[in-house]
Scaffold this motif. Structure first.
Motif, PDB file in Angstrom:
ATOM      1  N   GLY A 127       0.059   0.730  -6.044  1.00 39.15           N
ATOM      2  CA  GLY A 127       0.859   1.389  -5.100  1.00 39.15           C
ATOM      3  C   GLY A 127       1.496   0.742  -4.375  1.00 39.15           C
ATOM      4  O   GLY A 127       2.921   2.246  -4.425  1.00 39.15           O
ATOM      5  N   ASN A 128       2.244  -0.184  -4.588  1.00 48.16           N
ATOM      6  CA  ASN A 128       3.332  -0.824  -4.168  1.00 48.16           C
ATOM      7  C   ASN A 128       3.929  -0.765  -4.171  1.00 48.16           C
ATOM      8  O   ASN A 128       5.757  -0.917  -4.249  1.00 48.16           O
ATOM      9  CB  ASN A 128       2.558  -0.898  -3.000  1.00 48.16           C
ATOM     10  CG  ASN A 128       1.949  -1.230  -1.102  1.00 48.16           C
ATOM     11  OD1 ASN A 128       2.727  -0.895  -0.622  1.00 48.16           O
ATOM     12  ND2 ASN A 128       0.991  -0.932  -0.878  1.00 48.16           N
ATOM     13  N   GLY A 168       4.620   2.392  -7.616  1.00 47.17           N
ATOM     14  CA  GLY A 168       4.469   3.983  -6.896  1.00 47.17           C
ATOM     15  C   GLY A 168       4.113   5.005  -6.960  1.00 47.17           C
ATOM     16  O   GLY A 168       2.320   4.825  -7.806  1.00 47.17           O
ATOM     17  N   GLU A 169       3.515   6.131  -6.578  1.00 45.85           N
ATOM     18  CA  GLU A 169       2.972   7.363  -7.277  1.00 45.85           C
ATOM     19  C   GLU A 169       2.422   7.194  -8.588  1.00 45.85           C
ATOM     20  O   GLU A 169       1.068   7.988  -8.673  1.00 45.85           O
ATOM     21  CB  GLU A 169       3.238   8.806  -6.371  1.00 45.85           C
ATOM     22  CG  GLU A 169       3.524   9.103  -4.771  1.00 45.85           C
ATOM     23  CD  GLU A 169       4.111  10.454  -4.444  1.00 45.85           C
ATOM     24  OE1 GLU A 169       4.216  11.097  -5.307  1.00 45.85           O
ATOM     25  OE2 GLU A 169       4.234   9.909  -3.139  1.00 45.85           O
ATOM     26  N   ASN A 179       0.666  14.252  -6.898  1.00 39.88           N
ATOM     27  CA  ASN A 179      -0.081  14.100  -4.731  1.00 39.88           C
ATOM     28  C   ASN A 179      -1.410  14.318  -4.730  1.00 39.88           C
ATOM     29  O   ASN A 179      -1.532  13.435  -4.046  1.00 39.88           O
ATOM     30  CB  ASN A 179       1.113  15.073  -3.737  1.00 39.88           C
ATOM     31  CG  ASN A 179       2.338  14.653  -3.915  1.00 39.88           C
ATOM     32  OD1 ASN A 179       2.829  13.217  -4.077  1.00 39.88           O
ATOM     33  ND2 ASN A 179       3.330  15.276  -3.114  1.00 39.88           N
ATOM     34  N   GLY A 181       1.126   2.611  -0.048  1.00 39.66           N
ATOM     35  CA  GLY A 181       2.266   2.817  -0.561  1.00 39.66           C
ATOM     36  C   GLY A 181       2.646   4.168  -0.875  1.00 39.66           C
ATOM     37  O   GLY A 181       3.470   4.641  -1.154  1.00 39.66           O
ATOM     38  N   GLN A 182       1.756   5.032  -0.363  1.00 39.12           N
ATOM     39  CA  GLN A 182       1.829   6.364  -0.427  1.00 39.12           C
ATOM     40  C   GLN A 182       2.325   7.028   1.064  1.00 39.12           C
ATOM     41  O   GLN A 182       2.476   6.771   1.540  1.00 39.12           O
ATOM     42  CB  GLN A 182       0.713   7.485  -0.549  1.00 39.12           C
ATOM     43  CG  GLN A 182      -0.251   6.536  -1.955  1.00 39.12           C
ATOM     44  CD  GLN A 182       0.806   6.559  -3.087  1.00 39.12           C
ATOM     45  OE1 GLN A 182       1.175   7.644  -3.561  1.00 39.12           O
ATOM     46  NE2 GLN A 182       0.716   5.182  -3.903  1.00 39.12           N
TER      47      GLN A 182
END
Length: 448
Positions: free
Chosen positions: A42-43, A46-47, A264, A340-341
């Protein structure tokens, strides 16, 4: 050959905690082990990376659940022999379950490699993340056979009243995963997380072999592999495996329901599933503890002690999860940032937990009763409970409520399944108790 913990004559709460505490720590380590990939992916990626990992994780959890399910059946089988102090039978039984498990793990690996792409397509995995998710899974499967045999060893040790092996093994792999993950992900992307996972699974198996040679708690005799033990293992492990695969199977269906709500939402569900591990891992640990303990009590023909342990587990486990779930619900939005979101993903996560709320306490109570039902030798009944729980109560409701209430309706389906399942579990335990009471009265009259 005796159990390391005296479940038959020891004080109930103390003996349960001795068994449960190391298993809970081991499950927490497993939680950290599973969450580490999500944290670093996640960090660092990313998404999109988090979404691809979420799609792949559903299948990973499915495979892990098969390992745990087979292990639970084996644990009941061996625990019965330990409780009955059947010293002559154990070496052949252990050899049989390890030989069969090795064969099955190889078959599972081959099938997994062939079916990865079709399963991801069936789940409705978006094209933008399909390739990364498939690559992650195909690499992961390389180490799954080692993990499978490791889980068999943990089940055998649990049956002998030794929960420490599982705790120490998961500590070792969690630390390795946490340290190695960021370096591998930076170099190889999502595939790097899979490579580290494979290495950690091989490390698990190596540790299992070393631990067994050091402790020598049990022996195995390959010359005594036999069909009777193989049949017993299958009869116990098939329903316990079906029990274990219900949660990830249900999760895969849920991903297909929420995929239409966008990246998302998929990422948010991935974060929520990671945070749910904070409740699920102790619950799984308690279920494992109850299953093995009750298995020993039944082997010793002490059904009264089995019921004592069920009551104790529900009080201790329910209290623990009540406190834990409140903390997760209150801070779920802030915890999302650790992965990280952004704010939109955090809103999805916060809403998810606010709706389910009390469901996690009910989940613990149901799991304690599931462990009891399995431990008394009725894994088929526990299997029916889990099918109702995760398929019949959850999926149709999620489909209907999605049409009526959108994404919130899917979350409400989770809560409804928790409520209905605890009611069914109570009914099943009551039925078992009436059966044993009737058998006791008949035997008492005959004895008189």
């Amino acid at each position: 050959m005796n159990s390391k913990i005296d479940f038959i004559n020891g004080e109930t709460n103390k003996s349960l905690i001795k068994m449960f505490a190391p298993l809970m720590v081991g499950m927490i380590m497993l939680m950290i082990y599973n969450m580490v990939d999500g944290l670093w992916v996640g960090n660092l990626l990313g998404e999109l990376g988090m979404s691809a990992l979420t799609a792949g994780t559903a299948i990973v959890l499915f495979l892990n659940s098969i390992s745990m399910g087979v292990g639970n059946g084996i644990s009941v089988m061996i625990a019965n022999l330990v409780g009955a102090d059947d010293r002559k039978h154990i070496p052949g039984a252990v050899a049989t379950v390890i030989a069969m498990s090795t064969f099955f793990s190889v078959v599972l690996f081959i099938l997994g490699e062939v079916l990865v792409d079709p399963i991801l397509a069936l789940m409705g995995t978006p094209e933008i993340i399909f390739s990364d998710a498939a690559t992650y899974l195909k690499i992961y499967l390389l180490g799954n056979a080692a993990l499978f045999i490791y889980m068999v060893f943990t089940s055998i040790f649990r049956a002998f009243g030794d929960p420490m092996f599982q705790m120490k093994g998961m500590m070792l792999t969690a630390v390795f995963n946490a340290v190695a993950d960021p370096f591998a992900i930076k170099v190889y992307g999502l595939a790097g997380a899979a490579i580290v996972t494979v290495a950690s699974e091989v490390l698990c198996l190596v540790y299992a072999i070393i631990y067994h040679k050091k402790k020598k708690m049990f022996s195995m005799d390959l010359k005594k592999i036999n069909m009777n033990d193989a049949i017993t293992m299958v009869c116990l492990s098939v329903p316990t495996t079906v029990q274990s695969i219900m949660p990830p199977l249900s999760s895969a269906f849920m991903i297909s329901f929420i995929s239409s709500f966008g990246m998302n939402t998929i990422a948010g569900f991935g974060v929520a599933r990671n945070l749910e591990l904070i409740m699920f891992m102790p619950t799984t640990g308690m279920c494992m503890a109850v299953t093995s303990i009750v298995g020993q009590c039944v082997g010793a023909k002490r059904h009264d002690r089995a019921m004592d342990y069920l009551k104790s587990s529900m009080i201790i486990g329910g209290s623990l999860i009540a406190i834990t779930s409140v903390l997760v619900i209150l801070f779920s939005g802030q915890l999302t940032a650790v992965f990280g979101q952004g704010v939109e993903v955090a809103q999805v996560v916060s809403r998810f937990f606010s709706i389910i709320s009390i469901g996690y306490v009910l989940y613990m109570l149901t799991s304690c009763m599931q462990g009891y039902i399995t431990g008394v030798g009725k894994p088929g009944m526990a299997m029916v409970l889990l099918i109702l729980y995760y398929i019949m109560f959850r999926i149709p409701n999620a489909y209907i409520f999605k049409q009526l209430f959108g994404l919130n309706g899917v979350w409400f389906a989770f809560l409804i399944s928790h409520i209905l399942s605890v009611i069914v579990a109570f009914a099943m335990v009551s039925y078992i108790q009436k059966t044993y009471s009737a058998e006791y009265r008949i035997c008492h009259k005959l004895g008189a």
